[in-house]
Write an enzyme that holds these catalytic residues in place. Structure first.
Site, PDB file in Angstrom:
ATOM      1  N   ARG A 108      -3.616  -2.541   6.879  1.00  0.00           N
ATOM      2  CA  ARG A 108      -2.537  -2.654   5.875  1.00  0.00           C
ATOM      3  C   ARG A 108      -3.081  -3.424   4.678  1.00  0.00           C
ATOM      4  NH1 ARG A 108       1.053  -2.954  10.664  1.00  0.00           N
ATOM      5  NH2 ARG A 108       2.741  -1.480  10.359  1.00  0.00           N
TER       6      ARG A 108
ATOM      7  N   ARG B 178      -5.479   1.925   4.666  1.00  0.00           N
ATOM      8  CA  ARG B 178      -4.306   2.467   3.981  1.00  0.00           C
ATOM      9  C   ARG B 178      -4.256   1.807   2.610  1.00  0.00           C
ATOM     10  NH1 ARG B 178       1.662   1.569   6.082  1.00  0.00           N
ATOM     11  NH2 ARG B 178       1.321  -0.611   5.510  1.00  0.00           N
TER      12      ARG B 178
ATOM     13  N   ARG C  38      15.414  -0.174   8.686  1.00  0.00           N
ATOM     14  CA  ARG C  38      14.577  -0.746   9.744  1.00  0.00           C
ATOM     15  C   ARG C  38      14.725  -2.256   9.864  1.00  0.00           C
ATOM     16  NH1 ARG C  38       8.398   0.370   7.677  1.00  0.00           N
ATOM     17  NH2 ARG C  38       7.754  -1.475   8.791  1.00  0.00           N
TER      18      ARG C  38
ATOM     19  N   CYS D 187       0.784   5.302  13.927  1.00  0.00           N
ATOM     20  CA  CYS D 187       0.395   3.910  13.677  1.00  0.00           C
ATOM     21  C   CYS D 187       1.602   2.994  13.541  1.00  0.00           C
ATOM     22  CB  CYS D 187      -0.524   3.803  12.472  1.00  0.00           C
ATOM     23  SG  CYS D 187       0.232   4.375  10.962  1.00  0.00           S
TER      24      CYS D 187
ATOM     25  N   ASN E 254       7.615   3.641  12.051  1.00  0.00           N
ATOM     26  CA  ASN E 254       8.580   2.622  11.603  1.00  0.00           C
ATOM     27  C   ASN E 254       9.423   3.160  10.458  1.00  0.00           C
ATOM     28  OD1 ASN E 254       7.109   1.063  13.351  1.00  0.00           O
ATOM     29  ND2 ASN E 254       5.931   0.052  11.750  1.00  0.00           N
ATOM     30  N   ASP E 255       8.737   3.664   9.443  1.00  0.00           N
ATOM     31  CA  ASP E 255       9.485   4.213   8.314  1.00  0.00           C
ATOM     32  C   ASP E 255      10.107   5.549   8.675  1.00  0.00           C
ATOM     33  OD1 ASP E 255       9.502   2.383   6.177  1.00  0.00           O
ATOM     34  OD2 ASP E 255       7.347   2.678   5.942  1.00  0.00           O
TER      35      ASP E 255
ATOM     36  N   HIS F 183       8.036  -6.245   8.649  1.00  0.00           N
ATOM     37  CA  HIS F 183       6.598  -6.544   8.585  1.00  0.00           C
ATOM     38  C   HIS F 183       6.273  -7.919   9.123  1.00  0.00           C
ATOM     39  CE1 HIS F 183       6.611  -2.952   6.104  1.00  0.00           C
ATOM     40  NE2 HIS F 183       5.473  -2.780   6.736  1.00  0.00           N
TER      41      HIS F 183
ATOM     42  N   GLU G 101       5.573   9.690   6.942  1.00  0.00           N
ATOM     43  CA  GLU G 101       6.677   8.726   7.041  1.00  0.00           C
ATOM     44  C   GLU G 101       7.956   9.284   6.460  1.00  0.00           C
ATOM     45  OE1 GLU G 101       5.056   4.463   6.356  1.00  0.00           O
ATOM     46  OE2 GLU G 101       4.179   5.698   4.777  1.00  0.00           O
TER      47      GLU G 101
HETATM   48  C1  PEP Z   1       5.124   2.751   9.533  1.00  0.00           C
HETATM   49  O1  PEP Z   1       5.975   2.925   8.667  1.00  0.00           O
HETATM   50  O2  PEP Z   1       5.269   3.125  10.713  1.00  0.00           O
HETATM   51  C2  PEP Z   1       3.878   2.064   9.204  1.00  0.00           C
HETATM   52  C3  PEP Z   1       2.908   1.962  10.077  1.00  0.00           C
HETATM   53  O3  PEP Z   1       3.808   1.488   7.993  1.00  0.00           O
HETATM   54  P1  PEP Z   1       4.521   0.100   7.670  1.00  0.00           P
HETATM   55  O4  PEP Z   1       5.127  -0.416   8.947  1.00  0.00           O
HETATM   56  O5  PEP Z   1       3.496  -0.810   7.131  1.00  0.00           O
HETATM   57  O6  PEP Z   1       5.547   0.487   6.673  1.00  0.00           O
HETATM   58 MG    MG Z   2       5.424   2.613   6.559  1.00  0.00          MG
END
Ligand code: PEP
Ligand code: MG
Length: 831
Positions: free
Chosen positions: A405, A441, A574, A611, A563-564, A298, A540
């Protein structure tokens, strides 16, 4: 003394990893071994990896090892074999596929011989500042601790305890860490260390704590002034052991200090939490080197949104001797440039100017609605972490906020924000959005975003633990407060609600029930709120993909959190750089999964976005368009480039490409497909006035080539100016292209140019072109596409012939503006 000569075989130069491997090989011998780079005339102790890295050795540099000692002959034989057969393997690290790829170092930079350290790019951009080390603990407060009769005993106890701790750690460690800790152990066991502290206490009547700090500073000051890299590097070791000693004797004073940046800085740290990042003065933060950060942490996401370039792959220990050194972090080529001289600064000033112009051109068009070349709509939205980011996101051309976020609002504080504060924040974002949608979110707490005030015990696997929607039932009051704030704010705009980390229908049914109750509450209070708010979930968790049809009965939209999803789909952390080569969302399995989600959701009339960071990767845009996603949400600064590329893509060709990619057997096959996929573009004339430049600065040859290639990128004729430059240099270095009469005609046939072009630079005075034909004041550069036919080459030979004509030359040199030159060439050449 024995000498071993070799050419550096490492494509990425002697960076930290191969340096470490070479040092390990050399350390096995008793002989002294010196490493010499003959190109730069730099020398190093081959048993120190930092010293090796600091030699700035690049691919093909001529180098030697000089070996002297009892076992020199055996060492020479073994090292010769190592250099011949294994050295190159130590450079074989795969770049993390999800990270931006480093451009090769352009010759317009490498010919200036910058002092470079090579890292991996996590966020692109260029930043310039002093190296600032993030040390979580300032030692000043220890100076105020009074002297005490127990100080002598405390010192003995502290040293013994520290030696014991180090010995315990040494038993568990290997490699570099072991070497460093062994050095620490020998430092504290060195009599002089303790006796200096005792002397300060005695002679200067200091307490133990102040004496430890004074001793540390005195030694560090001497070490930092040394011209030896090795000795300068020891300063951080002294600091480290002094700090540990203080922590052992006074554990109660150990605390976390807030980092303040008071001048333009390249911040070097192991890692930063999102809240530490958020607490920084971003106007002073010019770049970061985060040793232990992965491509989608993040903190990194925040850094990209703030256009802060970031590297990893360089260790804090290696950089600790460089505190305050002026540096440039180059997030295009993945290097840290130390103590840049004027010529190097000139390269970067021009690089930045060109990058700014390129962004400005893309931004000019970014306000247009995003369509592909054949009219396929794809909504392009922004990810933000605070309402303050919203106006910038819209000025980048966002067509909505695809991910707010909201948890960022809960961080870096000791209590959660109340309903009113949240309401105001959400309303502010909605007002900035006007009639465009904002997807809020709900709080995604946990994982790498813990909140101390929720008192959730630490977990072994926070990403697999108690996070996001899973904590809502326990903190239902907090969740309801957030729902109330979003619903109330929704009265002024197009708010949407999105729930993170959902994996079962039960969870979404629970959320809907809460939503109903909160609405009823607001209704009863007579409050103004958005009665019908579209509801979506983040996709996710992989299991969701198998029951998308069921979710379609309950929600209005889906947004894939790539990402997740990447970490959960392959079980790859990650944030762990060790497994980052495996962390790649562009594999056949991931693409098939996306295709399945989209197909099912579309069948039920629901839309799907992305996203996660994947959404903003221009090089994967053809695949995302081809998979028929409806929306992409990304950090604001990425939007102009994505929209501009989208305008060049044909959705039918992209669909065929995505089908092929899903059938590939490996990520490498997909990359090959992408490399050979060339979007059709409208034809452009060979000669255009925007590629004729009248230069008013005293550029050298390197900069003229940099400028002309960079300008082609500004005008959308190449997406790879640095690679194009390399092709120009390939020819230039074989035979220089000065043709006499003050003119040079550099030229290439290159895979990196979309539209064949003639570019011109009229210089303010003659410059050295390294040519026997004399200095140059007019540069005419021809960059032809790889598949260009013979016609354009004919134009060029025509030009070369015309240059022999004095009248033509004189009128070329007499032209005073780009239009005049353009007209002249158009009239004389059969274009
Ligand atoms: C993701 O997981 O792709 C996402 C957008 O949420 P975050 O990166 O905040 O976990
Ligand atoms: Mg996420």
């Amino acid at each position: 003394m024995l000498t071993l000569d070799f050419l550096c075989p490492l494509p990425n130069g002697l960076h930290a990893r191969p340096a470490w491997a070479l040092k390990e090989q050399c350390s096995a011998w008793q002989s002294d071994i010196r490493f010499i780079n003959h190109r730069l005339n730099t020398h190093a102790d081959a048993k120190s990896s930092l010293a090796l890295v600091s030699t700035g050795t690049l691919f093909n540099d001529s180098c030697s090892l000089q070996i002297s000692g009892n076992d020199a002959e055996a060492a020479r034989r073994a090292l010769e074999s190592y250099l011949q057969h294994h050295f190159i393997d130590s450079d074989s690290e795969l770049p993390a596929a999800a990270s931006p790829t480093a451009h090769p170092l352009p010759r317009s930079l490498s010919r200036l011989h910058p002092h470079l350290l090579t890292g991996n790019i996590l966020a692109t951009g260029i930043g310039c500042g002093g190296i600032t080390l993030w040390r979580s603990d300032s030692l000043d407060r220890y100076r105020t601790l009074p002297a005490s009769p127990e100080d002598m005993t405390r010192l003995e106890y502290g040293l013994a305890e520290l030696a014991d701790n180090l010995n315990q750690q040494l038993r568990l460690l290997g490699g570099e860490s072991k070497t460093i800790l062994s050095a620490h152990l020998s430092l504290i066991q060195d009599d002089e260390f303790a006796s200096n502290i005792r002397r300060i206490m005695r002679d200067e009547k200091q307490g133990l704590a102040a004496a430890i700090v004074d001793n540390m500073e005195a030694i560090c000051e001497k070490l930092r002034a040394s011209s030896s890299d090795y000795l300068r590097e020891r300063a951080s070791d002294i600091r480290d052991i002094s700090e540990r000693l203080l922590h052992i004797v006074w554990p109660q004073y150990r605390n976390q200090e807030v980092l303040r940046l008071s001048r333009p800085s390249i911040l070097v740290a192991d890692d930063l939490t999102p809240s530490q990042f958020l607490s920084l003065d971003l106007s002073q933060l010019k770049g970061m080197i985060l040793e232990k950060t992965g491509p989608t942490s993040h903190t990194l996401i925040l850094a990209r949104a703030a256009s802060v370039p970031v590297l990893n792959g360089l260790s804090v220990a290696d950089l600790s001797a460089l505190e305050h050194t002026p540096a440039i972090l180059d997030g295009q080529c993945g290097v840290l440039v130390l103590e840049p001289n004027e010529a190097v600064r000139g390269y970067y000033a021009l690089a930045r100017e060109l990058a700014d112009q390129r962004i400005a051109c893309q931004t000019r068009d970014a306000a247009q609605t995003a369509f592909s070349r054949d009219g396929q709509r794809l909504e392009v939205a922004a990810n933000i972490g605070s309402a303050l980011e919203a106006p910038a996101a819209f000025s980048h051309g966002a067509e909505g906020i695809g991910l707010f976020r909201s948890e960022m609002l809960y961080m870096d504080r000791s209590a959660p924000p109340d309903e009113q504060e949240q309401f105001e924040t959400y309303q502010q974002a909605l007002l900035a959005a006007g009639d465009k949608p904002v997807i809020f979110r709900t709080m995604d707490i946990g994982g790498d975003k813990p909140l101390s005030y929720l008192n959730i015990p630490q977990e072994e696997n926070p990403f697999l633990g108690y996070r996001a929607v899973r904590i809502y039932p326990e903190f239902a009051g907090l969740f309801r407060t957030q729902l109330r704030a979003i619903l109330r704010a929704g009265a002024v705009g197009q708010a949407r609600l999105m729930i993170p980390m959902v994996h079962s229908l039960d969870q979404i049914l629970w959320v809907k029930n809460e939503l109903q109750q909160v609405k009823a509450e607001l209704q009863a209070e007579g409050a103004r709120f958005a009665a019908s708010l579209p509801l979506g979930i983040m996709v996710e968790v992989p299991s969701v993909c198998y029951i998308i049809d069921h979710f379609c009965d309950e929600v209005d939209f889906f947004s894939v959190g790539s990402n997740d999803m990447t970490q959960y789909l392959y079980a790859v952390d990650r944030n762990n750089p060790r497994v980052s080569p495996l962390y790649n969302p562009v594999t056949p399995s991931f693409l098939r999964m996306l295709r399945q989600i989209v197909t099912v959701a579309h069948r039920h009339g629901k839309w799907v976005g992305i996203c996660g960071e994947l959404g903003g990767e221009t090089r994967y845009l053809p695949l995302l368009l081809g998979l028929e996603l409806d929306e992409l949400s990304m950090s604001g600064p990425r939007i102009p480039a994505v929209k501009s590329q989208l305008r060049q893509l044909d959705s039918r060709a992209c669909r065929a490409l995505a089908d092929k990619a899903c059938d590939c057997r490996s990520p490498e096959e997909i990359e090959t497909l992408l490399r050979t996929f060339t979007p059709e573009e409208d034809a452009r004339p060979l000669l255009a006035v925007e590629n004729i430049l009248f230069v008013d600065k005293p550029y050298r040859k390197e900069q003229v080539i940099q400028l002309l290639c960079g300008n082609l990128a500004v005008n959308g004729r190449t997406a790879h100016p640095l690679e194009l430059e390399e092709d120009i240099w390939q020819r230039e270095e074989i035979v220089t292209t000065g043709v006499g009469f003050g003119v040079a005609i550099p030229h290439t046939k290159s895979a990196w140019i979309h539209h064949s072009s003639i570019s011109l630079a009229r210089l303010p005075a003659q410059i050295d072109w390294e040519s026997e034909m004399g200095d140059v004041e007019l540069v005419i550069m021809l960059t032809l596409g790889e598949h260009e036919g013979i016609n354009h080459v004919k134009v060029f030979s025509q030009l070369a012939r015309k240059l022999v004509n004095k009248t033509f030359r004189q009128s070329l040199l007499a032209a005073t503006d780009p239009e005049a030159l353009h007209q002249l060439l158009n009239a004389e050449l059969s274009l």
